[in-house]
Design a protein around this motif. Structure first.
Motif, PDB file in Angstrom:
ATOM      1  N   LYS A  10       0.828  -1.195   0.000  1.00 20.50           N
ATOM      2  CA  LYS A  10       0.000   0.000   0.000  1.00 20.50           C
ATOM      3  C   LYS A  10       0.870   1.256   0.000  1.00 20.50           C
ATOM      4  CE  LYS A  10      -3.727  -2.523   0.423  1.00 20.50           C
ATOM      5  NZ  LYS A  10      -4.715  -2.656  -0.681  1.00 20.50           N
ATOM      6  N   GLY A  11       0.250   2.385  -0.365  1.00 24.85           N
ATOM      7  CA  GLY A  11       0.968   3.642  -0.435  1.00 24.85           C
ATOM      8  C   GLY A  11       0.492   4.667   0.574  1.00 24.85           C
ATOM      9  N   VAL A  12       0.984   5.893   0.425  1.00 23.91           N
ATOM     10  CA  VAL A  12       0.668   6.973   1.358  1.00 23.91           C
ATOM     11  C   VAL A  12      -0.833   7.248   1.394  1.00 23.91           C
ATOM     12  CG1 VAL A  12       0.970   9.444   1.812  1.00 23.91           C
ATOM     13  CG2 VAL A  12       2.939   8.039   1.175  1.00 23.91           C
ATOM     14  N   ALA A  71       1.322  14.144  18.843  1.00 23.54           N
ATOM     15  CA  ALA A  71       2.465  14.236  17.932  1.00 23.54           C
ATOM     16  C   ALA A  71       2.192  13.471  16.637  1.00 23.54           C
ATOM     17  CB  ALA A  71       3.717  13.690  18.616  1.00 23.54           C
ATOM     18  N   ALA A  72       1.554  12.302  16.769  1.00 24.40           N
ATOM     19  CA  ALA A  72       1.217  11.504  15.586  1.00 24.40           C
ATOM     20  C   ALA A  72       0.196  12.233  14.723  1.00 24.40           C
ATOM     21  CB  ALA A  72       0.672  10.144  16.017  1.00 24.40           C
ATOM     22  N   GLU A  73      -0.790  12.862  15.372  1.00 16.87           N
ATOM     23  CA  GLU A  73      -1.829  13.598  14.647  1.00 16.87           C
ATOM     24  C   GLU A  73      -1.216  14.753  13.864  1.00 16.87           C
ATOM     25  OE1 GLU A  73      -6.351  14.879  15.733  1.00 16.87           O
ATOM     26  OE2 GLU A  73      -4.768  15.475  17.156  1.00 16.87           O
ATOM     27  N   TYR A  74      -0.278  15.456  14.474  1.00 14.67           N
ATOM     28  CA  TYR A  74       0.405  16.558  13.799  1.00 14.67           C
ATOM     29  C   TYR A  74       1.132  16.051  12.553  1.00 14.67           C
ATOM     30  CZ  TYR A  74       3.579  20.490  13.027  1.00 14.67           C
ATOM     31  OH  TYR A  74       4.270  21.535  12.462  1.00 14.67           O
ATOM     32  N   PHE A  75       1.828  14.946  12.685  1.00 14.87           N
ATOM     33  CA  PHE A  75       2.565  14.373  11.556  1.00 14.87           C
ATOM     34  C   PHE A  75       1.612  13.954  10.446  1.00 14.87           C
ATOM     35  CE2 PHE A  75       4.230  10.842   9.146  1.00 14.87           C
ATOM     36  CZ  PHE A  75       5.499  11.273   8.789  1.00 14.87           C
ATOM     37  N   MET A  76       0.508  13.296  10.810  1.00 13.77           N
ATOM     38  CA  MET A  76      -0.431  12.815   9.795  1.00 13.77           C
ATOM     39  C   MET A  76      -1.103  13.976   9.075  1.00 13.77           C
ATOM     40  SD  MET A  76      -0.068   9.607   9.644  1.00 13.77           S
ATOM     41  CE  MET A  76      -1.458   9.170   8.593  1.00 13.77           C
ATOM     42  N   ASN A  77      -1.364  15.061   9.772  1.00 16.48           N
ATOM     43  CA  ASN A  77      -1.917  16.244   9.114  1.00 16.48           C
ATOM     44  C   ASN A  77      -0.926  16.800   8.095  1.00 16.48           C
ATOM     45  OD1 ASN A  77      -4.307  16.137  10.564  1.00 16.48           O
ATOM     46  ND2 ASN A  77      -3.595  17.541  12.159  1.00 16.48           N
ATOM     47  N   GLN A  78       0.347  16.820   8.456  1.00 18.67           N
ATOM     48  CA  GLN A  78       1.374  17.285   7.530  1.00 18.67           C
ATOM     49  C   GLN A  78       1.513  16.330   6.352  1.00 18.67           C
ATOM     50  OE1 GLN A  78       2.932  20.065   7.335  1.00 18.67           O
ATOM     51  NE2 GLN A  78       4.335  19.533   5.663  1.00 18.67           N
ATOM     52  N   LEU A  79       1.414  15.037   6.609  1.00 17.70           N
ATOM     53  CA  LEU A  79       1.485  14.044   5.538  1.00 17.70           C
ATOM     54  C   LEU A  79       0.333  14.244   4.560  1.00 17.70           C
ATOM     55  CD1 LEU A  79       3.020  11.508   4.526  1.00 17.70           C
ATOM     56  CD2 LEU A  79       1.408  10.135   5.860  1.00 17.70           C
ATOM     57  N   ASP A  80      -0.832  14.545   5.092  1.00 17.46           N
ATOM     58  CA  ASP A  80      -2.004  14.789   4.253  1.00 17.46           C
ATOM     59  C   ASP A  80      -1.789  16.013   3.366  1.00 17.46           C
ATOM     60  OD1 ASP A  80      -4.605  14.437   3.275  1.00 17.46           O
ATOM     61  OD2 ASP A  80      -5.442  15.741   4.807  1.00 17.46           O
ATOM     62  N   VAL A  81      -1.219  17.078   3.936  1.00 22.81           N
ATOM     63  CA  VAL A  81      -0.933  18.294   3.177  1.00 22.81           C
ATOM     64  C   VAL A  81       0.036  17.998   2.033  1.00 22.81           C
ATOM     65  CG1 VAL A  81       0.243  20.537   3.270  1.00 22.81           C
ATOM     66  CG2 VAL A  81      -1.412  19.903   5.050  1.00 22.81           C
ATOM     67  N   GLU A  82       1.095  17.283   2.324  1.00 21.57           N
ATOM     68  CA  GLU A  82       2.106  17.000   1.316  1.00 21.57           C
ATOM     69  C   GLU A  82       1.592  16.033   0.253  1.00 21.57           C
ATOM     70  OE1 GLU A  82       5.795  15.806   3.078  1.00 21.57           O
ATOM     71  OE2 GLU A  82       5.815  17.496   4.494  1.00 21.57           O
ATOM     72  N   ASN A  83       0.798  15.050   0.670  1.00 20.17           N
ATOM     73  CA  ASN A  83       0.274  14.083  -0.286  1.00 20.17           C
ATOM     74  C   ASN A  83      -0.657  14.753  -1.304  1.00 20.17           C
ATOM     75  OD1 ASN A  83      -0.012  11.206  -1.080  1.00 20.17           O
ATOM     76  ND2 ASN A  83      -2.151  11.526  -0.536  1.00 20.17           N
ATOM     77  N   TRP A  93      -6.192   6.225   8.341  1.00 17.05           N
ATOM     78  CA  TRP A  93      -6.136   7.173   9.456  1.00 17.05           C
ATOM     79  C   TRP A  93      -7.452   7.955   9.560  1.00 17.05           C
ATOM     80  CZ3 TRP A  93      -3.055   8.427  13.522  1.00 17.05           C
ATOM     81  CH2 TRP A  93      -3.238   9.679  14.104  1.00 17.05           C
ATOM     82  N   ARG A  94      -7.974   8.413   8.425  1.00 15.63           N
ATOM     83  CA  ARG A  94      -9.229   9.180   8.437  1.00 15.63           C
ATOM     84  C   ARG A  94     -10.380   8.333   8.968  1.00 15.63           C
ATOM     85  NH1 ARG A  94      -7.662  10.397   2.978  1.00 15.63           N
ATOM     86  NH2 ARG A  94      -6.423  12.306   2.902  1.00 15.63           N
ATOM     87  N   ARG A  95     -10.423   7.077   8.552  1.00 19.01           N
ATOM     88  CA  ARG A  95     -11.492   6.197   9.033  1.00 19.01           C
ATOM     89  C   ARG A  95     -11.417   6.029  10.547  1.00 19.01           C
ATOM     90  NH1 ARG A  95     -10.257   2.977   4.465  1.00 19.01           N
ATOM     91  NH2 ARG A  95      -9.154   1.505   5.820  1.00 19.01           N
ATOM     92  N   LYS A  96     -10.206   5.849  11.057  1.00 20.12           N
ATOM     93  CA  LYS A  96     -10.047   5.680  12.496  1.00 20.12           C
ATOM     94  C   LYS A  96     -10.445   6.944  13.251  1.00 20.12           C
ATOM     95  CE  LYS A  96      -6.532   2.060  12.435  1.00 20.12           C
ATOM     96  NZ  LYS A  96      -5.132   1.682  12.731  1.00 20.12           N
ATOM     97  N   VAL A  97     -10.112   8.097  12.678  1.00 22.95           N
ATOM     98  CA  VAL A  97     -10.498   9.361  13.304  1.00 22.95           C
ATOM     99  C   VAL A  97     -12.014   9.513  13.281  1.00 22.95           C
ATOM    100  CG1 VAL A  97     -10.406  11.875  13.081  1.00 22.95           C
ATOM    101  CG2 VAL A  97      -8.307  10.525  12.828  1.00 22.95           C
ATOM    102  N   ASP A  98     -12.628   9.212  12.130  1.00 19.16           N
ATOM    103  CA  ASP A  98     -14.085   9.343  11.995  1.00 19.16           C
ATOM    104  C   ASP A  98     -14.833   8.437  12.971  1.00 19.16           C
ATOM    105  OD1 ASP A  98     -13.771  11.194   9.988  1.00 19.16           O
ATOM    106  OD2 ASP A  98     -14.078   9.775   8.342  1.00 19.16           O
ATOM    107  N   TYR A  99     -14.306   7.239  13.188  1.00 17.25           N
ATOM    108  CA  TYR A  99     -14.954   6.292  14.095  1.00 17.25           C
ATOM    109  C   TYR A  99     -14.485   6.445  15.539  1.00 17.25           C
ATOM    110  CZ  TYR A  99     -16.932   3.792  10.101  1.00 17.25           C
ATOM    111  OH  TYR A  99     -17.653   3.465   8.979  1.00 17.25           O
ATOM    112  N   ARG A 100     -13.673   7.482  15.765  1.00 16.09           N
ATOM    113  CA  ARG A 100     -13.166   7.780  17.110  1.00 16.09           C
ATOM    114  C   ARG A 100     -12.409   6.591  17.713  1.00 16.09           C
ATOM    115  NH1 ARG A 100     -14.922  12.441  18.961  1.00 16.09           N
ATOM    116  NH2 ARG A 100     -14.499  11.877  21.131  1.00 16.09           N
TER     117      ARG A 100
END
Length: 240
Positions: free
Chosen positions: A168-170, A209-221, A177-184
């Protein structure tokens, strides 16, 4: 050689998994050493020390460390070379199977090296650590130590490794990650997976810290930062 050194040696051998490429995958051993560090520090947190009035003898450190060494050995036993590399992900085996395989490894590998009651205690800690209602102190410590390893940067490393192994890719990582956030999912983990408040608070910090990184990953992707740069340049040009 002391008994704990014997346990360490046997565990290292059990956790080093052969691969089809002929090399040893030491991911589980590295994870185990990290969990052991968590265990050692959790044993010293104030709420645990206060619970036992400062008496560390209330915690069976020997059997707790033995359980930490062998908690993931069932996965290594399960993931033989014919199943690799796709099987080298803890998420691919249920917690019940992992627990059952691990206790079997303890019984098989430590028989003759330790007295029967100690083997039984190590296995009981492993079994009880998967029960979030347990009142067994050693099991609570091991559970928090293992769950903490799923949070923060290390937790992201686990996720990325799993997705890479499965091709799988980015974008796939971000969708999960989004699904896990949506389902809390993470809120539930933080609420239900930790028995000690101070460890839970640390897990929350790691998640941040993980959430911050994933938000940045989303921006870059999505190249949104590049898009913003272009729009900013166009706006400046229009003002001239």
């Amino acid at each position: 050689m002391s008994e704990i050194d014997v346990i360490r040696q046997i565990a290292q051998q059990a956790l080093s998994v052969p691969t089809l490429a002929g090399i040893r995958d030491n991911w589980l051993w590295d994870r185990t050493l990290r969990i052991l560090r968590n265990v050692e520090h959790i044993c010293r947190i104030p709420e645990l020390v206060d619970k036992h009035d400062g008496d560390s003898a209330e915690v069976d450190r020997f059997c707790l460390i033995g359980a930490a060494y062998f908690a993931d050995t069932g996965f290594a036993h399960y993931a033989d070379a014919e199943n690799l590399p796709a099987r080298l992900v803890l998420a691919d085996i249920s917690q019940t199977d992992l627990r059952d395989f691990s206790t079997q490894v303890v019984s098989d590998k430590l028989s003759g090296a330790l007295a029967g009651p100690r083997i039984d205690k190590i296995n009981n800690i492993i079994v009880q650590s998967s029960n979030r209602f347990t009142e067994m102190t050693e099991a609570m410590i091991l559970s928090d130590a293992r769950n903490l390893d799923d949070m923060g940067a290390v937790g992201l490393f686990h996720e990325f490794r799993r997705y890479v192994i499965h091709g799988k890719g980015v974008s796939d990582v971000l969708e999960s990650w989004r699904r896990k956030v949506d389902y809390r999912y993470w809120q539930a983990r933080l609420k239900e997976s930790f028995r000690f408040d101070s460890v839970r608070q640390l897990a929350e910090q790691r998640f941040g810290a993980a959430e911050y990184f994933m938000n940045q990953l989303d921006v870059e992707n999505a190249a949104r930062d590049l898009e913003d740069l272009v729009l900013e340049s166009l706006d400046k040009s229009d003002l001239k």
